[in-house]
Design an enzyme around this catalytic site. Structure first.
Site, mmCIF file in Angstrom:
data_model
loop_
_atom_site.group_PDB
_atom_site.id
_atom_site.type_symbol
_atom_site.label_atom_id
_atom_site.label_comp_id
_atom_site.label_asym_id
_atom_site.label_seq_id
_atom_site.Cartn_x
_atom_site.Cartn_y
_atom_site.Cartn_z
ATOM 1 N N HIS A 5 0.837 -1.176 0.325
ATOM 2 C CA HIS A 5 -0.343 0.188 -0.233
ATOM 3 C C HIS A 5 1.075 0.758 0.174
ATOM 4 O O HIS A 5 0.703 2.325 -0.794
ATOM 5 C CB HIS A 5 -0.611 -0.196 1.607
ATOM 6 C CG HIS A 5 -1.953 -0.950 0.708
ATOM 7 N ND1 HIS A 5 -3.161 -0.360 1.050
ATOM 8 C CD2 HIS A 5 -1.862 -2.446 0.915
ATOM 9 C CE1 HIS A 5 -4.194 -1.719 1.285
ATOM 10 N NE2 HIS A 5 -2.974 -3.069 1.044
ATOM 11 N N ASP B 96 -7.396 5.276 3.209
ATOM 12 C CA ASP B 96 -7.069 3.567 2.832
ATOM 13 C C ASP B 96 -8.396 2.765 3.374
ATOM 14 O O ASP B 96 -9.783 2.885 4.066
ATOM 15 C CB ASP B 96 -6.518 3.159 1.667
ATOM 16 C CG ASP B 96 -4.580 2.187 2.078
ATOM 17 O OD1 ASP B 96 -5.046 2.956 3.539
ATOM 18 O OD2 ASP B 96 -4.198 1.443 1.791
#
Length: 458
Positions: free
Chosen positions: A19, A116
């Site tokens: 990520h 996120d």
């Protein structure tokens, strides 16, 4: 505000290299347009990403100290530092940074925050008068198919039967899920992921509360799912472009350059299985035996199964001797982008993470799809194998989801064989998509649109 006014954006990704790295790629592309980025990152992890920051005068790493959570090793900061069973504790630590993040946002005063997994961030940014974008480092297909909004399922636990049908109004009919995938997807929605939150709700709450949702991708491929999501969520859905990797700033390690250099162009199979979670011993062995059975030279970059210390201990009996000189199973990190670009690589066996798929699409190697974890991997495999037809998925048992050495070998041979009509079709489709992604203005026009829509939020 117009698109020419660069903004100040704070970015806070989930604590996983898979990520952090794509978020940094996105930061580089925004900094290239003059945007100022404050990138929140665990303290010691900063050094691992420093070399990827191409605009240090505009992208500032803001170090975060992780609160200690019982059961989590003291020096653990990302999923790379702990086994899968402790990821949930890492998510608890993430949630406990909330107060620190609030102080940082008050001090830094960004106009927009990207996040996120931090489902609590939208309420926090709203109280501070800051806009927030839930940016997911995946393509929009999975959210369009499984999302809470499309399925009108707030808080309802969806069964395998529910998930086997697309949600109302879904713009495509190519998604066909197997029994083992439906079972996995239904079970994973009920997986607790940090401080009493289901992993699925962690994403869904953020999607519902954010000011906009962002994805990796481009309208030419992902347009129908973006339009669908905008109609369902009644908020802007933004595409950042495919986030193509920039030209590598290093050269391939000598040992791999020498080894790959021994083989004919397009003849080597490269297999990489993601950094998050190792294969089980039976899968690990089937994979290697399948590679051996293809007869092609191969390089497999794998983590050893969790019960083994090293790759060497986990190899099938007699394997090393049989593949001597033409096959390597390697347990360390490799320069994937440079390996995929090497002329001798003819085929890439991938776990279907979005970044790996993109790296493969812009190279000339053929794709063999072997998804294993996560809704996004399963959906990436469907998109690449069934809709775009740029690769082939390895056949698995309908119920147990296991592949065999024979099914792996068959998939590799089907895309590597020049005389096979299916292989020719896949290669032609791959060339078409590769040319689209590498078209001069594709990524820059996606980013122009992305930046304009960020300005519109304000």
């Amino acid at each position: 505000m117009d698109a020419a006014t660069p903004l100040h954006i704070a970015i806070y990704p989930w604590f996983a290299m898979g990520h952090l790295t794509p978020f940094l790629h996105l930061s580089n592309k925004l900094a290239n347009r003059g945007y100022k980025i404050s990138f929140f990152i665990p303290k010691r992890t900063q050094t691992k990403l420093q070399h990827l920051n191409l605009h240090p005068h505009l992208i500032t790493f803001v170090p975060i100290s992780l609160p200690h959570v019982d059961g989590l090793p003291h020096d653990a900061e990302t999923t790379a530092d702990v086994p899968f069973s402790l990821f949930s504790l890492l998510a608890t630590a993430l949630d406990q940074t909330q107060k620190d993040i609030e102080l940082l946002l008050k001090e830094l005063k960004p106009q927009i925050v990207f996040f996120d997994f931090q489902y609590w961030l939208p309420n926090l940014t709203k109280s501070l008068g800051i806009k927030c974008v839930q940016y997911l480092i995946v393509y929009p297909l999975g959210t369009a198919y499984f999302g809470d909004g499309p399925r009108q399922s707030q808080g309802k636990v969806l069964t395998e039967d529910d998930l086997s049908e697309p949600p109302p109004g879904f713009p495509d009919s190519f998604v066909k899920l197997h029994a083992h995938e439906l079972r996995f997807l239904s079970a994973s929605r009920k997986l607790e992921f940090g401080s009493g939150v289901f992993i699925y709700d962690r994403i869904a709450i953020g999607t519902n509360l954010s000011d906009a949702i962002g994805f990796k991708g481009c309208r030419e491929i992902d347009g129908p799912y973006v339009d669908y999501l905008e109609s369902v969520y009644k908020k802007p859905v933004l595409l950042s472009g495919p986030l193509l990797p920039g030209p590598p700033n290093s050269t391939l390690e000598e040992k791999w350059a020498d080894w790959l250099g021994k083989f004919e162009p397009g003849s080597v199979v490269y297999c990489a299985y993601g950094s998050e979670s190792p294969l089980k011993q039976n899968e690990f062995q089937e994979l290697l035996l399948g590679l051996e059975e293809t007869g092609f030279p191969f390089l497999a970059a794998l983590k050893p199964p969790s019960e083994f210390e090293s790759i060497g201990e986990a190899l099938p009996k007699g394997f090393k001797e049989r593949v001597q000189g033409r096959g390597v199973a390697y347990g360390g990190w490799v320069q994937q982008q440079l390996i995929l670009g090497h002329p001798s690589i003819g085929c890439f066996i991938t776990h279907c993470g979005a970044a790996s798929v993109t790296e493969a699409l812009v190279n000339e190697c053929q794709l063999v799809l072997l998804p294993r974890l996560g809704a996004d991997h399963i959906m990436n495999a469907k998109m690449m194998g069934q809709k775009l037809k740029v690769g082939v998925e390895v056949e698995k048992g309908e119920e147990d989801g296991l592949f065999t050495k024979e099914s792996l070998c068959k998939a590799v041979k089907s895309v590597m064989d020049d005389g096979n009509e299916f292989g020719r079709e896949v290669r032609a489709n791959h060339t078409k998509i590769r040319n689209l992604l590498l078209r001069n203005n594709l990524e820059s026009s996606c980013l122009d649109n992305f930046c304009q829509r960020l300005q519109d939020l304000l």
